[in-house]
Design a protein around this motif. Structure first.
Motif, mmCIF file in Angstrom:
data_model
loop_
_atom_site.group_PDB
_atom_site.id
_atom_site.type_symbol
_atom_site.label_atom_id
_atom_site.label_comp_id
_atom_site.label_asym_id
_atom_site.label_seq_id
_atom_site.Cartn_x
_atom_site.Cartn_y
_atom_site.Cartn_z
ATOM 1 N N THR A 101 29.941 47.584 35.503
ATOM 2 C CA THR A 101 30.890 46.667 34.874
ATOM 3 C C THR A 101 30.812 46.860 33.363
ATOM 4 O OG1 THR A 101 29.335 44.843 34.542
ATOM 5 C CG2 THR A 101 30.397 44.979 36.712
ATOM 6 N N PRO A 102 31.730 46.259 32.603
ATOM 7 C CA PRO A 102 31.627 46.351 31.139
ATOM 8 C C PRO A 102 30.303 45.789 30.608
ATOM 9 C CG PRO A 102 33.802 45.592 31.765
ATOM 10 C CD PRO A 102 32.982 45.634 33.025
ATOM 11 N N GLN A 103 29.701 44.887 31.361
ATOM 12 C CA GLN A 103 28.412 44.306 30.951
ATOM 13 C C GLN A 103 27.224 45.130 31.448
ATOM 14 O OE1 GLN A 103 30.798 42.352 32.694
ATOM 15 N NE2 GLN A 103 31.693 41.776 30.727
ATOM 16 N N GLY A 104 27.490 46.250 32.116
ATOM 17 C CA GLY A 104 26.414 47.098 32.625
ATOM 18 C C GLY A 104 26.373 47.095 34.147
ATOM 19 N N LYS A 106 25.540 46.105 37.823
ATOM 20 C CA LYS A 106 25.350 44.855 38.571
ATOM 21 C C LYS A 106 25.200 45.208 40.045
ATOM 22 C CE LYS A 106 26.501 42.094 35.075
ATOM 23 N NZ LYS A 106 25.597 41.243 34.409
#
Length: 149
Positions: A101-104, A106
């Motif tokens: 994801t854009p947050q890394g 998952k």
């Protein structure tokens, strides 16, 4: 090692061999290895989480080719429960899927049922049905039977 697993999928193997080859093919985005796990019957079926029912080798192949165009699928089968008879095996399990994801990175969870049938050429997958899961799916619900019938 990959060649041996692909050979197992082509020649026969056990339902466990076919399942291992299926998930290895997902990890490697290898459409030929993946399709070697499936029966060549017109009525095989695949349902991805939230997706429509795909019937037949052509539709199933096209769906996985589309997935692999975006890279491999890092699905790890866990907590496999098996029902096996002479010509049919049903594996119900939780897939732990690594998602970028854009947050890394998952983790997502998928509840899946894989059905294998013994064919003249050996065991083959005839159905893969997957539904969205949750982190709570990491624990089984219910009581395991104490008596085997």
């Amino acid at each position: 090692m990959k060649r041996a697993k692909l050979q197992a999928a082509i020649v026969g193997g056990t339902p466990d061999d076919i399942e291992q080859s299926f998930y290895e093919a997902l990890h490697n985005a290898d459409i030929e290895q993946l399709m070697a796990c499936w029966a060549e019957e017109d009525d095989i079926v695949c349902v991805h989480p939230g997706g429509p029912r795909m019937i037949g080798p052509g539709a199933i192949r096209a769906t996985f080719e589309g997935m692999f165009a975006n890279g491999s699928v890092q699905a790890h089968p866990e907590r496999i429960h098996k029902i096996v008879s002479l010509a049919c095996a049903v594996h119900h399990l939780v897939e732990r899927v690594e998602v970028i994801t854009p947050q890394g990175a998952k983790q997502a969870f998928v509840i899946a049922t894989n059905v294998y049938q013994k064919m003249p050429q050996g065991w083959r997958m005839v159905a893969h049905h997957a539904s969205p899961g949750t982190p709570n799916d990491s624990a089984d619900v219910g009581v395991k039977p104490t008596v085997l019938h």
